[in-house]
Design an enzyme around this catalytic site. Sequence first.
Site, short mmCIF file in Angstrom:
data_model
loop_
_atom_site.label_atom_id
_atom_site.label_comp_id
_atom_site.label_asym_id
_atom_site.label_seq_id
_atom_site.Cartn_x
_atom_site.Cartn_y
_atom_site.Cartn_z
CB CYS A 1 -30.13 40.27 -20.18
SG CYS A 1 -30.38 39.39 -18.65
NE ARG B 1 -34.71 43.85 -25.08
CZ ARG B 1 -34.73 42.59 -25.50
NH1 ARG B 1 -34.50 41.61 -24.66
NH2 ARG B 1 -35.01 42.30 -26.75
CD1 TRP C 1 -34.54 42.58 -14.37
CD2 TRP C 1 -34.61 40.34 -14.34
NE1 TRP C 1 -35.61 42.20 -13.58
CE2 TRP C 1 -35.68 40.84 -13.55
CE3 TRP C 1 -34.46 38.95 -14.46
CZ2 TRP C 1 -36.58 40.00 -12.89
CZ3 TRP C 1 -35.35 38.12 -13.81
CH2 TRP C 1 -36.40 38.65 -13.04
CG ASN D 1 -29.48 38.40 -22.88
OD1 ASN D 1 -28.71 38.97 -22.11
ND2 ASN D 1 -30.06 39.01 -23.90
N GLY D 2 -30.24 34.61 -20.51
CA GLY D 2 -30.81 33.28 -20.31
C GLY D 2 -30.37 32.66 -18.99
CD GLU E 1 -53.38 44.83 -17.04
OE1 GLU E 1 -52.55 45.66 -17.46
OE2 GLU E 1 -53.05 43.64 -16.80
CE LYS F 1 -50.40 47.54 -16.64
NZ LYS F 1 -50.10 46.13 -16.40
CD GLU G 1 -47.02 45.21 -13.91
OE1 GLU G 1 -46.39 44.44 -14.66
OE2 GLU G 1 -47.88 46.00 -14.33
CG HIS H 1 -67.38 31.93 -1.68
ND1 HIS H 1 -67.99 30.76 -1.26
CD2 HIS H 1 -68.29 32.55 -2.46
CE1 HIS H 1 -69.19 30.67 -1.77
NE2 HIS H 1 -69.41 31.76 -2.51
CE LYS I 1 -42.96 46.92 -22.29
NZ LYS I 1 -44.25 47.26 -21.66
#
Length: 608
Positions: A2, A27, A74, A99-100, A481, A485, A488, A504, A603
């Site tokens: 936020c 963000r 958010w 925020n939080g 990674e 991506k 996301e 396996h 973000k």
Amino acid sequence: MCGIVAGVSLKDVVPVLVEGLRRLEYRGYDSCGVAVMSGGAIARARTVERVQELSEQVQKDAIRGPLGIAHTRWATHGGPVIENAHPHIAGGRIALVHNGIIENYAQLREELQAKGVEFLGQTDTEVLCHLVDDYYDGDLLDAVKKALNRVRGAYAIAVFSKDEPGRLVGARLGSPLVLGLGCSENYIASDAMALAGVTNDIVFLEDGDVVDVTTDKVDMFSHQGQEYVSVTREPMHVQAYTGAAELGPYRHYMQKEIFEQPRAIGDTLEGVEGICPSLFGEKARDIFAQTNRLLILACGTSYYAACTAKYWLEAIAGIPCDVEIASEYRYRASIADPNTMVVTISQSGETADTIAALKHATSRGMTKTLTICNVSQSALVRESALAYITRAGVEVGVASTKAFSTQLTALYLLALTFAKLRGRLDEEQEKQALSHLRHIPTALTAVLALEPQVIAWAERFACKDHALFLGRGVHYPIALEGALKLKEISYIHAEAYPAGELKHGPLALVDASMPVVTIAPNDQLLEKLKSNMQEVRARGGELYVFADADTHIESEEGMHVIRMPENYGDLSPVLHVVPLQLLAYHTALAKGTDVDKPRNLAKSVTVE
């Protein structure tokens, strides 16, 4: 996550508030709003659309005033609907943004409901707003202090009362908040970037701080037990990024940032004339000399950078290295070792879990600390004894790209530094390593030229529901990674495995409908990897291989190959991650998703 912008001035603050929210859009958020003192009353606008919609609403309703707060939200509690959007108003007199997470909000909500308070939404923030109102008796600062003594969790808040029209109160615990000092005006924000162009005189508030702000005075207090003690925090002159970078010829910030990687790595290496501990701070030589083990703490993409570094640190420097997900580390019974250096990695330096993990480690006597970060005045940098500041520049896209490659660059320098201190890097090897590092921007430019070939693959991936990524050795974290991506921004389910683990379990998933992306550098594990690839082909799987030029892997039925320009030894992971970024980007583009602001993500992850 936020974003908060708030201010008190002799003039209309609304333009500053709205522009500040624009700068914090990167963000991620699902709603936004603003509330100001106007004509003796609180005027408010909120929307579940973008900041541009809020700006238009503010102009239409002629909302203006010298005192105000603004927010991008958010969701943590309650869905993205108007009733849950900030700012919240209680009793017709208290306006608050937050925020939080307030962990004991349910208990506090029940207490307030028993007193007759009616709630309009589901957020913990609305509870905090009503709690401040419940304690309010003409002194906003006193009401905020009493309310914060009741809450558990993390917060950064800005709050005002219509009964005290020239006063703004802010507070932080576990969530970032800065104070911007001006001439006959002062501001509060969650990020100095939000105040770029307004003021460069920034006070970075500490955990437990409460600030009482008017146009001509700022009083600060530190929360100690149940008491608040007056403190002084010195301002710093900060040239904050504006975050308003032009897209230029690019369609999205993510694409722009992928193509900025040669420049970003070059900037990160600026001033590196030789390998020495002083690259990491004045005290680095003494701290490194007393270090016999490393513990790296990070989250998300930064965690995969750390996993790559483990291979380098142990193979090149011969120093033991453990890597842990920050959010897990502090909640398990780990063994503290004062001779272990704790390394934290974060793009923003405000990642809540990583900050908490660092504090947990230092509280147990592990005070040899280093952070690798893209923001020089961030909380992690301030908490650490040493720092290496990457110079990626502002990264707007939620899916990290250039921050990752610059983190890898810094971590490789760290491995070389420990190698030199431990007698494993002679003068000729140092010269060669630096030469390879300086050539990376040129090598990356050649990799970026592969974009047209990657686009052709992305068209095929866009209609898939699942994908498997394979790597071995130091390239296994790069496969992780790459899968992250794709998840996301394209919303395709993707997993990554060490190629040797196929038998396996994961091999059961392989069929013609699941593309298998393989990273195939020409290293000591190449022949093993080729065997793993044959296991995929034998099950009818479609292989998409990023292969070094001299691997002798050729395109054929069921085997699609993009040839990398050159093998680059230890630094191969920095090159191989780039086509994976391009694959994710162009797949998302083909699917029509919101590339820079993927759903449900933010973000800067400033809450647990």
